[in-house]
Write a protein that holds these residues in place. Structure first.
Motif, PDB file in Angstrom:
ATOM      1  N   ALA A 119       0.830  -1.204   0.000  1.00 56.58           N
ATOM      2  CA  ALA A 119       0.000   0.000   0.000  1.00 56.58           C
ATOM      3  C   ALA A 119       0.866   1.256   0.000  1.00 56.58           C
ATOM      4  O   ALA A 119       0.574   2.236  -0.705  1.00 56.58           O
ATOM      5  CB  ALA A 119      -0.927  -0.011   1.213  1.00 56.58           C
ATOM      6  N   ARG A 120       1.939   1.237   0.776  1.00 52.84           N
ATOM      7  CA  ARG A 120       2.810   2.414   0.842  1.00 52.84           C
ATOM      8  C   ARG A 120       3.518   2.663  -0.487  1.00 52.84           C
ATOM      9  O   ARG A 120       3.625   3.804  -0.940  1.00 52.84           O
ATOM     10  CB  ARG A 120       3.833   2.243   1.969  1.00 52.84           C
ATOM     11  N   VAL A 121       4.004   1.610  -1.106  1.00 54.17           N
ATOM     12  CA  VAL A 121       4.671   1.761  -2.401  1.00 54.17           C
ATOM     13  C   VAL A 121       3.694   2.278  -3.443  1.00 54.17           C
ATOM     14  O   VAL A 121       4.018   3.153  -4.260  1.00 54.17           O
ATOM     15  CB  VAL A 121       5.282   0.412  -2.847  1.00 54.17           C
ATOM     16  N   LYS A 122       2.498   1.764  -3.420  1.00 55.61           N
ATOM     17  CA  LYS A 122       1.475   2.202  -4.377  1.00 55.61           C
ATOM     18  C   LYS A 122       1.208   3.696  -4.240  1.00 55.61           C
ATOM     19  O   LYS A 122       1.195   4.441  -5.238  1.00 55.61           O
ATOM     20  CB  LYS A 122       0.181   1.416  -4.147  1.00 55.61           C
ATOM     21  N   LEU A 123       1.012   4.164  -3.008  1.00 57.27           N
ATOM     22  CA  LEU A 123       0.647   5.565  -2.786  1.00 57.27           C
ATOM     23  C   LEU A 123       1.832   6.506  -2.947  1.00 57.27           C
ATOM     24  O   LEU A 123       1.683   7.610  -3.490  1.00 57.27           O
ATOM     25  CB  LEU A 123       0.052   5.729  -1.386  1.00 57.27           C
ATOM     26  N   ALA A 124       3.004   6.096  -2.457  1.00 52.67           N
ATOM     27  CA  ALA A 124       4.166   6.995  -2.446  1.00 52.67           C
ATOM     28  C   ALA A 124       4.877   7.077  -3.788  1.00 52.67           C
ATOM     29  O   ALA A 124       5.497   8.098  -4.107  1.00 52.67           O
ATOM     30  CB  ALA A 124       5.163   6.545  -1.378  1.00 52.67           C
ATOM     31  N   ILE A 125       4.783   6.015  -4.596  1.00 58.96           N
ATOM     32  CA  ILE A 125       5.535   5.972  -5.857  1.00 58.96           C
ATOM     33  C   ILE A 125       4.632   5.710  -7.058  1.00 58.96           C
ATOM     34  O   ILE A 125       4.577   6.501  -8.000  1.00 58.96           O
ATOM     35  CB  ILE A 125       6.629   4.878  -5.804  1.00 58.96           C
ATOM     36  N   GLN A 126       3.900   4.598  -7.020  1.00 57.65           N
ATOM     37  CA  GLN A 126       3.210   4.139  -8.217  1.00 57.65           C
ATOM     38  C   GLN A 126       2.047   5.033  -8.641  1.00 57.65           C
ATOM     39  O   GLN A 126       1.743   5.126  -9.844  1.00 57.65           O
ATOM     40  CB  GLN A 126       2.709   2.704  -7.996  1.00 57.65           C
ATOM     41  N   GLU A 127       1.394   5.681  -7.699  1.00 54.26           N
ATOM     42  CA  GLU A 127       0.232   6.512  -8.027  1.00 54.26           C
ATOM     43  C   GLU A 127       0.601   7.954  -8.381  1.00 54.26           C
ATOM     44  O   GLU A 127      -0.264   8.744  -8.737  1.00 54.26           O
ATOM     45  CB  GLU A 127      -0.748   6.522  -6.850  1.00 54.26           C
ATOM     46  N   ILE A 128       1.884   8.307  -8.258  1.00 61.59           N
ATOM     47  CA  ILE A 128       2.344   9.647  -8.629  1.00 61.59           C
ATOM     48  C   ILE A 128       3.072   9.512  -9.967  1.00 61.59           C
ATOM     49  O   ILE A 128       4.162   8.928 -10.024  1.00 61.59           O
ATOM     50  CB  ILE A 128       3.296  10.241  -7.561  1.00 61.59           C
ATOM     51  N   PRO A 129       2.512  10.011 -11.068  1.00 62.59           N
ATOM     52  CA  PRO A 129       3.047   9.713 -12.407  1.00 62.59           C
ATOM     53  C   PRO A 129       4.543   9.951 -12.564  1.00 62.59           C
ATOM     54  O   PRO A 129       5.257   9.092 -13.102  1.00 62.59           O
ATOM     55  CB  PRO A 129       2.221  10.628 -13.320  1.00 62.59           C
ATOM     56  N   PHE A 170      10.986  12.277  -4.593  1.00 64.64           N
ATOM     57  CA  PHE A 170      11.030  10.896  -5.086  1.00 64.64           C
ATOM     58  C   PHE A 170      12.077  10.071  -4.338  1.00 64.64           C
ATOM     59  O   PHE A 170      11.803   8.953  -3.886  1.00 64.64           O
ATOM     60  CB  PHE A 170      11.321  10.900  -6.589  1.00 64.64           C
ATOM     61  N   THR A 171      13.278  10.616  -4.194  1.00 69.61           N
ATOM     62  CA  THR A 171      14.357   9.886  -3.537  1.00 69.61           C
ATOM     63  C   THR A 171      14.050   9.630  -2.073  1.00 69.61           C
ATOM     64  O   THR A 171      14.285   8.540  -1.546  1.00 69.61           O
ATOM     65  CB  THR A 171      15.685  10.664  -3.672  1.00 69.61           C
ATOM     66  N   VAL A 172      13.502  10.651  -1.406  1.00 72.45           N
ATOM     67  CA  VAL A 172      13.109  10.488  -0.005  1.00 72.45           C
ATOM     68  C   VAL A 172      12.047   9.401   0.140  1.00 72.45           C
ATOM     69  O   VAL A 172      12.106   8.562   1.044  1.00 72.45           O
ATOM     70  CB  VAL A 172      12.597  11.832   0.559  1.00 72.45           C
ATOM     71  N   ASN A 173      11.078   9.400  -0.760  1.00 72.90           N
ATOM     72  CA  ASN A 173      10.011   8.401  -0.705  1.00 72.90           C
ATOM     73  C   ASN A 173      10.542   6.989  -0.969  1.00 72.90           C
ATOM     74  O   ASN A 173      10.118   6.027  -0.325  1.00 72.90           O
ATOM     75  CB  ASN A 173       8.917   8.728  -1.719  1.00 72.90           C
ATOM     76  N   LEU A 174      11.468   6.877  -1.924  1.00 70.07           N
ATOM     77  CA  LEU A 174      12.074   5.571  -2.193  1.00 70.07           C
ATOM     78  C   LEU A 174      12.686   4.996  -0.924  1.00 70.07           C
ATOM     79  O   LEU A 174      12.491   3.826  -0.596  1.00 70.07           O
ATOM     80  CB  LEU A 174      13.170   5.699  -3.258  1.00 70.07           C
ATOM     81  N   ARG A 175      13.469   5.821  -0.234  1.00 73.22           N
ATOM     82  CA  ARG A 175      14.123   5.362   0.977  1.00 73.22           C
ATOM     83  C   ARG A 175      13.102   4.983   2.038  1.00 73.22           C
ATOM     84  O   ARG A 175      13.229   3.956   2.702  1.00 73.22           O
ATOM     85  CB  ARG A 175      15.067   6.450   1.494  1.00 73.22           C
ATOM     86  N   PHE A 176      12.077   5.795   2.212  1.00 78.54           N
ATOM     87  CA  PHE A 176      11.103   5.548   3.270  1.00 78.54           C
ATOM     88  C   PHE A 176      10.358   4.234   3.071  1.00 78.54           C
ATOM     89  O   PHE A 176      10.186   3.462   4.019  1.00 78.54           O
ATOM     90  CB  PHE A 176      10.102   6.696   3.365  1.00 78.54           C
ATOM     91  N   VAL A 177       9.910   3.960   1.850  1.00 78.97           N
ATOM     92  CA  VAL A 177       9.131   2.733   1.639  1.00 78.97           C
ATOM     93  C   VAL A 177      10.015   1.504   1.505  1.00 78.97           C
ATOM     94  O   VAL A 177       9.514   0.374   1.525  1.00 78.97           O
ATOM     95  CB  VAL A 177       8.209   2.856   0.400  1.00 78.97           C
ATOM     96  N   GLY A 178      11.336   1.690   1.379  1.00 84.22           N
ATOM     97  CA  GLY A 178      12.246   0.552   1.342  1.00 84.22           C
ATOM     98  C   GLY A 178      12.728   0.157  -0.034  1.00 84.22           C
ATOM     99  O   GLY A 178      13.406  -0.863  -0.185  1.00 84.22           O
ATOM    100  N   LEU A 179      12.403   0.949  -1.062  1.00 79.52           N
ATOM    101  CA  LEU A 179      12.810   0.607  -2.428  1.00 79.52           C
ATOM    102  C   LEU A 179      14.219   1.086  -2.759  1.00 79.52           C
ATOM    103  O   LEU A 179      14.735   0.795  -3.834  1.00 79.52           O
ATOM    104  CB  LEU A 179      11.827   1.201  -3.436  1.00 79.52           C
TER     105      LEU A 179
END
Length: 392
Positions: A119-129, A170-179
């Protein structure tokens, strides 16, 4: 007569600055992505979820519960960002706010960690074009240079003047969700399957260290005070120490390798107390820089009392500030509700691979507080809203 002329000139300058600020606000582009990190938005969504047990909650009641004004610019912005991330339904003027199904999964620690991560990956990365485009372009590779990410963000349709901010978030979100993980001594963007494979069903989500752009100094010296104007200055509050001391080496390292590079996109010159070369009382000059500089970065490492004294002055003035600290130091209780960037200095092997990430995190926070000084509350603004230092 000379005094009156100077006063008139000063007044004209102020009027011009106000006019320019108003015009800039009118022409500001709408971001095609949220104006904060996913982690920040998630904290507010979690408050809404916990307060109402996942049910719709009155907006005014929620803000009263968390001790913040519902009408402040920061409060309006956090609701807007939660909307953009798909965490909440209901705008900043709505009577009720409701957490979305994906938002509930992202904050509910009772569900399996793999499901929460999805859910976090979807909202933080995948749903933001733009974030999804960057992720798909660079997944399974080392984190590319900042310039490459910025070019890719522009190629994905991000306005050029917003590309750097998009990359930071984007980079901050990647780190937060674990990607974004440190593998084989380098920061690498991993697949969702790889991330899920590292999460046993019974484990907690990995906590995300703070992250953050790139660096090359034009010289090896600090900018002195007579080279910088307050409007283009960042005053660096830090434990300096004597020449050769651990504190001095720490401050020099953070300044040259992390702080200055992070501020390059903002064209801010850094002034540290030991670089003030104006004649006069040093304490008065330091206070002038604390109160008049466009930005302050405060390093809480070593729990230096002078740092906390100077930071309190800046807080009382309600002016933009970003906090950083060594990960080995505890954040004092009165400040632990404020976002503080943790830098892992345990060994050279833990520090070096993440230096670019720490710069990005600082840039991201700087961008937010410069756009809206009220975007980040502090203990004084929260608990003594009527107290404010007035600058003459």
């Amino acid at each position: 007569m000379a005094t009156k002329k100077n006063d008139d000139s000063s007044k004209t300058s102020v009027e011009e600055r106000v006019s320019n600020a108003v015009e800039a606000k009118r022409t500001r582009k709408t971001r095609p992505f949220p104006a904060c990190s996913f982690e920040e938005a998630l904290e507010f969504a979690r408050s809404a979820f916990n307060f109402a047990s996942g049910q719709p909650v009155r907006r005014l009641s929620l803000f009263d519960h968390i001790g913040k004004s519902s009408e402040s610019g920061a409060s309006r912005q956090v609701v807007t960002n939660c909307n953009k991330y798909g965490l909440l339904e209901g705008g900043y003027t709505a009577e009720f706010l409701k957490i979305t199904q994906d938002g509930a999964r992202a904050v509910d620690d009772e569900i399996p960690k793999r499901e929460q991560t999805k859910a976090r990956v979807k909202l933080a990365i995948q749903e933001i074009p733009v974030f999804d485009a960057l992720y798909n372009k660079f997944v399974n590779n080392k984190l590319p240079p900042r310039a490459a990410l910025i070019d890719a963000a522009k190629d994905a349709g991000t306005p050029p003047d917003l590309a750097e901010e998009a990359v930071d978030t984007f980079t901050v979100n990647l780190r937060f969700v674990g990607l974004l993980q440190t593998l084989s001594g380098a920061e690498r963007i991993v697949t969702l399957d790889h991330l899920l494979d590292t999460l046993p069903a019974s484990s907690k989500l990995p906590s995300a260290p703070s992250v953050s752009p790139s660096f090359e100094r034009s010289d090896g010296h600090l900018v002195t005070a007579n080279q910088a104007e307050y409007d283009t200055t960042c005053f660096y509050i830090t434990p300096i120490g004597d020449d050769g001391s651990e504190q001095r080496q720490h401050s020099d390292l953070f300044l040259g390798a992390i702080v200055e590079p992070a501020l390059e996109p903002f064209r801010l010159k850094v002034v540290r107390a030991d670089a003030i070369d104006k004649p006069g009382t040093i304490t008065r000059q330091i206070i002038d820089y604390i109160l008049r500089s466009r930005l302050v970065i405060a390093d809480l490492s070593f729990h230096n009392p002078n740092v906390f004294y100077e930071l309190a002055i800046r807080h009382a003035a309600r002016l933009p500030v970003v906090q950083i600290i060594r990960s080995s130091d505890r954040i004092p209780f009165d400040l632990n509700q404020m976002r503080t960037i943790r830098v892992d200095t345990t060994t050279i092997y833990s520090l070096v691979p993440k230096i670019d990430l720490y710069r990005t995190e600082i840039s991201s926070q700087v961008r937010r507080v410069l756009e809206d000084a009220d975007a980040t509350d502090n203990p004084i603004s929260t608990f003594a809203p009527g107290l404010r230092i007035q600058l003459s």
